[in-house]
Design a protein around this motif. Structure first.
Motif, PDB file in Angstrom:
ATOM      1  N   ALA A   1       1.992 -36.044  12.443  1.00 14.63           N
ATOM      2  CA  ALA A   1       2.840 -36.068  11.252  1.00 14.63           C
ATOM      3  C   ALA A   1       2.294 -35.005  10.313  1.00 14.63           C
ATOM      4  N   SER A   2       3.113 -34.612   9.340  1.00 13.29           N
ATOM      5  CA  SER A   2       2.678 -33.572   8.407  1.00 13.29           C
ATOM      6  C   SER A   2       3.076 -33.932   6.985  1.00 13.29           C
ATOM      7  N   LEU A   3       2.229 -33.514   6.059  1.00 16.30           N
ATOM      8  CA  LEU A   3       2.543 -33.578   4.635  1.00 16.30           C
ATOM      9  C   LEU A   3       2.606 -32.148   4.119  1.00 16.30           C
ATOM     10  N   TYR A   4       3.729 -31.779   3.528  1.00 17.25           N
ATOM     11  CA  TYR A   4       3.955 -30.415   3.071  1.00 17.25           C
ATOM     12  C   TYR A   4       3.874 -30.370   1.548  1.00 17.25           C
ATOM     13  N   LEU A   5       2.900 -29.609   1.050  1.00 14.67           N
ATOM     14  CA  LEU A   5       2.643 -29.536  -0.384  1.00 14.67           C
ATOM     15  C   LEU A   5       3.213 -28.231  -0.923  1.00 14.67           C
ATOM     16  N   GLY A   6       4.343 -28.316  -1.604  1.00 15.68           N
ATOM     17  CA  GLY A   6       4.975 -27.122  -2.148  1.00 15.68           C
ATOM     18  C   GLY A   6       6.063 -27.490  -3.133  1.00 15.68           C
ATOM     19  N   ILE A   7       6.388 -26.569  -4.017  1.00 17.01           N
ATOM     20  CA  ILE A   7       7.400 -26.822  -5.036  1.00 17.01           C
ATOM     21  C   ILE A   7       8.332 -25.630  -5.231  1.00 17.01           C
ATOM     22  N   CYS A   8       7.782 -24.453  -5.440  1.00 20.91           N
ATOM     23  CA  CYS A   8       8.530 -23.362  -6.071  1.00 20.91           C
ATOM     24  C   CYS A   8       9.513 -22.653  -5.143  1.00 20.91           C
ATOM     25  N   ASP A   9      10.033 -21.538  -5.685  1.00 20.03           N
ATOM     26  CA  ASP A   9      11.282 -20.951  -5.210  1.00 20.03           C
ATOM     27  C   ASP A   9      11.380 -20.761  -3.697  1.00 20.03           C
ATOM     28  N   LYS A  10      10.515 -19.947  -3.110  1.00 22.32           N
ATOM     29  CA  LYS A  10      10.597 -19.670  -1.675  1.00 22.32           C
ATOM     30  C   LYS A  10       9.706 -20.604  -0.879  1.00 22.32           C
ATOM     31  N   ILE A  11       8.842 -21.337  -1.571  1.00 19.08           N
ATOM     32  CA  ILE A  11       7.814 -22.096  -0.869  1.00 19.08           C
ATOM     33  C   ILE A  11       8.404 -23.297  -0.144  1.00 19.08           C
ATOM     34  N   VAL A  12       9.182 -24.109  -0.814  1.00 20.89           N
ATOM     35  CA  VAL A  12       9.777 -25.281  -0.161  1.00 20.89           C
ATOM     36  C   VAL A  12      10.721 -24.864   0.967  1.00 20.89           C
ATOM     37  N   PRO A  13      11.643 -23.904   0.746  1.00 18.56           N
ATOM     38  CA  PRO A  13      12.462 -23.470   1.889  1.00 18.56           C
ATOM     39  C   PRO A  13      11.624 -22.947   3.053  1.00 18.56           C
ATOM     40  N   GLY A  14      10.579 -22.162   2.748  1.00 15.08           N
ATOM     41  CA  GLY A  14       9.733 -21.638   3.812  1.00 15.08           C
ATOM     42  C   GLY A  14       9.007 -22.732   4.565  1.00 15.08           C
ATOM     43  N   LEU A  15       8.443 -23.694   3.827  1.00 17.62           N
ATOM     44  CA  LEU A  15       7.774 -24.822   4.475  1.00 17.62           C
ATOM     45  C   LEU A  15       8.739 -25.611   5.355  1.00 17.62           C
ATOM     46  N   LEU A  16       9.953 -25.824   4.858  1.00 17.99           N
ATOM     47  CA  LEU A  16      10.913 -26.614   5.623  1.00 17.99           C
ATOM     48  C   LEU A  16      11.394 -25.864   6.865  1.00 17.99           C
ATOM     49  N   ILE A  17      11.596 -24.558   6.740  1.00 15.39           N
ATOM     50  CA  ILE A  17      11.962 -23.773   7.920  1.00 15.39           C
ATOM     51  C   ILE A  17      10.856 -23.849   8.968  1.00 15.39           C
ATOM     52  N   GLY A  18       9.608 -23.685   8.524  1.00 17.29           N
ATOM     53  CA  GLY A  18       8.487 -23.810   9.456  1.00 17.29           C
ATOM     54  C   GLY A  18       8.398 -25.196  10.064  1.00 17.29           C
ATOM     55  N   ALA A  19       8.581 -26.227   9.239  1.00 15.66           N
ATOM     56  CA  ALA A  19       8.516 -27.610   9.728  1.00 15.66           C
ATOM     57  C   ALA A  19       9.593 -27.875  10.768  1.00 15.66           C
ATOM     58  N   LEU A  20      10.783 -27.318  10.563  1.00 14.42           N
ATOM     59  CA  LEU A  20      11.875 -27.562  11.501  1.00 14.42           C
ATOM     60  C   LEU A  20      11.636 -26.904  12.851  1.00 14.42           C
ATOM     61  N   HIS A  21      10.820 -25.883  12.882  1.00 12.31           N
ATOM     62  CA  HIS A  21      10.461 -25.290  14.163  1.00 12.31           C
ATOM     63  C   HIS A  21       9.424 -26.152  14.894  1.00 12.31           C
ATOM     64  N   PHE A  22       8.929 -27.167  14.246  1.00 10.16           N
ATOM     65  CA  PHE A  22       8.125 -28.231  14.858  1.00 10.16           C
ATOM     66  C   PHE A  22       8.845 -29.548  14.594  1.00 10.16           C
ATOM     67  N   GLY A  23      10.142 -29.561  14.933  1.00 11.04           N
ATOM     68  CA  GLY A  23      11.014 -30.667  14.548  1.00 11.04           C
ATOM     69  C   GLY A  23      10.661 -32.007  15.142  1.00 11.04           C
ATOM     70  N   HIS A  24       9.821 -32.018  16.176  1.00 15.68           N
ATOM     71  CA  HIS A  24       9.406 -33.290  16.789  1.00 15.68           C
ATOM     72  C   HIS A  24       8.341 -33.987  15.953  1.00 15.68           C
ATOM     73  N   ILE A  25       7.751 -33.276  14.985  1.00 19.29           N
ATOM     74  CA  ILE A  25       6.690 -33.845  14.149  1.00 19.29           C
ATOM     75  C   ILE A  25       7.306 -34.412  12.871  1.00 19.29           C
ATOM     76  N   PRO A  26       7.114 -35.680  12.559  1.00 20.74           N
ATOM     77  CA  PRO A  26       7.574 -36.223  11.279  1.00 20.74           C
ATOM     78  C   PRO A  26       6.927 -35.483  10.110  1.00 20.74           C
TER      79      PRO A  26
END
Length: 639
Positions: A149-174
């Protein structure tokens, strides 16, 4: 309440359009998942490297292949006020995860730049592509295959979209997104805008401007206006990737820490070793993407998400376009007035009812899908809550109040500020562009005036300072697209344009660049697609051409005879000054590979089919269940 027919129609269209790429994505997701802990696929040497520096008890748990390991991926740096609070989150998370018998590891950091610092500066030309850099950094952090599982720590403009794009490429991980919260309210946004305009006119000193800005941005936490950073937080709430109501609780408070501990516990619960396995690739689906667009419109969110949501959807094999945004904007009412669409900030919004209130109103009005997966399981209704600190120091959630705490800031769907979302698609012989008109007065929704072309924002500002812009005109700011110079925000032009509008001139801006999450009262057709370097017609505009920008009809045209228009050659300019210095030469590959703005200005491909067959459990006929399908997922997770 039945689902609104337009929401239903748009969703069905997206599902149909996305069918091949979404199926490929889900097959990738299932192929990446193994039974048992993810680190079970590692050799002894691999695993020994992975826990070598850990305390003895944590090391023992990792060796036993029983308890989950939770990745921490953080965008901490202490220059960004929004990200400074993340400094102490890893220890809090590790302790919280140990409380329930699991282990948390700091998997990696991602870069985080501040558009507030780089606005109008060369560094802004790295800003948009920092999103894909963050996605790649997230992938590097997770590539060790240690994590359940992962916890993604981010807030600002490109950071949350970037983290989520990266997370989705590991979509099997909660995964769960963990915000840090907004700074407390400082100088009002209205007063800040007033002083900025005075400074642009030469009627305020630099010292006065500096004091104004320092009183506005004065402490740790997110900037309090409703720009891209806080739009990110609202969308994470609406997509069920936050614990309910986590977005706008200020940093350094007991409730903020309690929410972080609770998120840590929930990450373990939704791992495969927990009680409620829920991979992030199953949360972000077509319906949750539609919900995100709806929430963006309902709250007057950032135009940047007409890029970011497209790229996020793309990472999950989902195809959306600006027609989807436009059609939904026409039927989604505006429920908030937060600066720049009003005078309140996000702290006032939170006090009035916050994200949970908005989610409930949209569900009750049939404007959002309730039947979606979230980090709490199935059903978005679970997120119509507000967090409070219980007597034991843990979070307790209560239903949000039926009535807004301040109807000048937040209203119900039955009594909205406007019957539409204020975001418009305009198109014509100049291409396709986005306009945000929620804070533009109606008399400025249509502008028809001669074009003045500029190849940089510096050229525009020089003309303004020289007094050459005291007239009606449409500023055409060219060569600002992702392939040209990385598609910077042009928010630094706002005070000058506002002054010209206040002086009685009819002005508008047209650009293949971005404006900002804080775009305001001047009409602007932005993200013009295709951009000039992709053959876009903006390069055919000449000074003096009559330009019509009409947000009421969606018209976006140069009123030039067809034969004259067809005879013109494409404008050119020297872009070398935007390709060298401040690290910009390192981003040449991003500029060369970027998709058009309407495709998210993304540099990564859509998911494609894999040649392997995903094995099914014993007793299931492979001809009956499609690998990676919803039915397959339900079967696999029902123990």
């Amino acid at each position: 309440m039945a689902l609104h027919p337009v929401v239903e129609q748009v969703t069905k269209r997206i599902i149909q359009r996305s069918r091949p790429s979404r199926a490929a994505y889900l097959a990738h997701l299932e192929a990446a998942r193994i039974q048992g802990v993810q680190r079970g696929a590692l050799s002894c040497t691999n695993l020994a490297h992975g826990f070598a520096a850990f305390p003895a008890n944590d090391k023992l748990k990792l060796r036993e292949y029983k308890q989950p390991s939770v990745a921490i991926v953080s965008s901490y740096n202490d220059m960004l006020s929004a990200h400074q609070p993340f400094e102490y989150f890893p220890k809090l998370i590790k302790d919280a995860v140990r409380e329930i018998g699991a282990v948390a590891q700091f998997a990696g950091g991602v870069p985080a730049m501040c558009d507030g610092v780089t606005q109008g500066q060369p560094g802004m030309e790295l800003s948009l592509f920092s999103r894909d850099t963050i996605a790649m950094s997230t992938a590097v952090a997770l590539s060790h295959n240690m994590f359940d599982a992962s916890l993604y720590l981010g807030i600002c403009d490109k950071i949350v979209p970037g983290l989520l794009i990266g997370a989705l490429h590991f979509g099997h991980i909660p995964g769960i997104f963990v915000p840090g919260g907004p700074m407390t309210s400082g100088l009002s946004n209205k007063e800040k805008a007033r002083v900025r305009q005075l400074y642009a006119q030469g009627k305020a000193t630099r010292e006065e401007l500096m004091e104004c800005e320092a009183q506005s941005y004065h402490d740790a936490g997110t900037c309090t206006f409703y720009g891209t950073a806080n739009s990110n937080q609202m969308l994470m709430e609406m997509m069920g990737l936050h614990l309910p109501g986590a977005a706008f609780i200020t940093p350094g408070t007991p409730l903020r820490d309690a929410l972080t501990r609770a998120a840590s516990h929930q990450a373990v619960a939704i791992s495969q070793q927990g009680s409620s396995y829920m991979p992030i690739g199953r949360i972000v689906d077509e319906k949750s993407i539609v919900n995100a667009i709806v929430a963006l419109h309902a709250t007057g969110g950032s135009t940047n998400h007409t890029l970011h949501l497209v790229a996020i959807a793309r990472a999950a094999g989902i195809v959306i376009d600006w027609n989807d945004f436009d059609e939904l904007s026409k039927v989604v009412p505006s429920l908030t007035r937060i600066y720049p669409n009003g005078e309140a900030d996000v702290n006032h919004f939170q006090a009035a009812g916050g994200p949970g209130f908005v989610i409930r109103e949209l569900l009750d009005a049939g404007l959002a899908h309730e039947d979606v997966n979230t980090i709490l399981g199935h059903g978005l209704r679970n997120h119509c809550k507000e967090p409070f600190l219980g007597e034991d120091g843990k979070v307790v959630w209560r239903d949000v109040p039926q009535q807004s705490g301040d109807d000048s800031v937040l209203r119900g769907a039955a009594n909205p500020f406007s019957d539409n979302g204020g975001m418009v698609l305009v198109q014509g012989n100049l291409g396709r562009a986005i306009m945000k008109i929620s804070s533009v007065k109606k008399e400025y929704h249509v502008v028809e005036a001669p074009a003045l072309t500029f190849d940089s924002q510096e050229d525009f500002m020089q003309a303004y300072k020289d007094g050459k812009l005291n007239r009606d005109f449409v500023a055409v700011i060219r060569f600002q697209g992702p392939r040209a110079n990385g598609m910077p925000e042009l928010h630094a032009l706002t005070p000058a344009l506002s002054n010209l509008q206040d002086a009685g001139f009819k002005v508008a801006m047209v650009t293949d660049g971005r404006m900002s999450g804080a775009s305001g009262k001047v009409p602007a057709a932005i993200h013009v697609s295709p951009e000039i370097l992709a053959g876009g017609p903006l390069g055919l505009v000449r000074d003096g051409d009559l330009i019509r920008v009409d947000a009421t009809t969606g018209s976006f045209a140069a009123l030039v005879p067809d034969n004259v228009w067809a005879s013109r050659s494409m404008a050119t300019t020297d872009l070398s000054k935007s390709h060298i210095g401040m690290g910009r030469e390192l981003f040449a590959m991003f500029r060369n590979a970027s998709t058009p703005a309407e495709q998210g200005a993304a540099t990564f491909p859509m998911p494609s089919p894999i040649p392997t067959t995903v094995p099914l459990h014993e007793g299931i006929n492979a001809d009956e269940v499609v690998p990676g399908s919803d039915e397959d997922f339900l079967f696999r997770t029902q123990k």
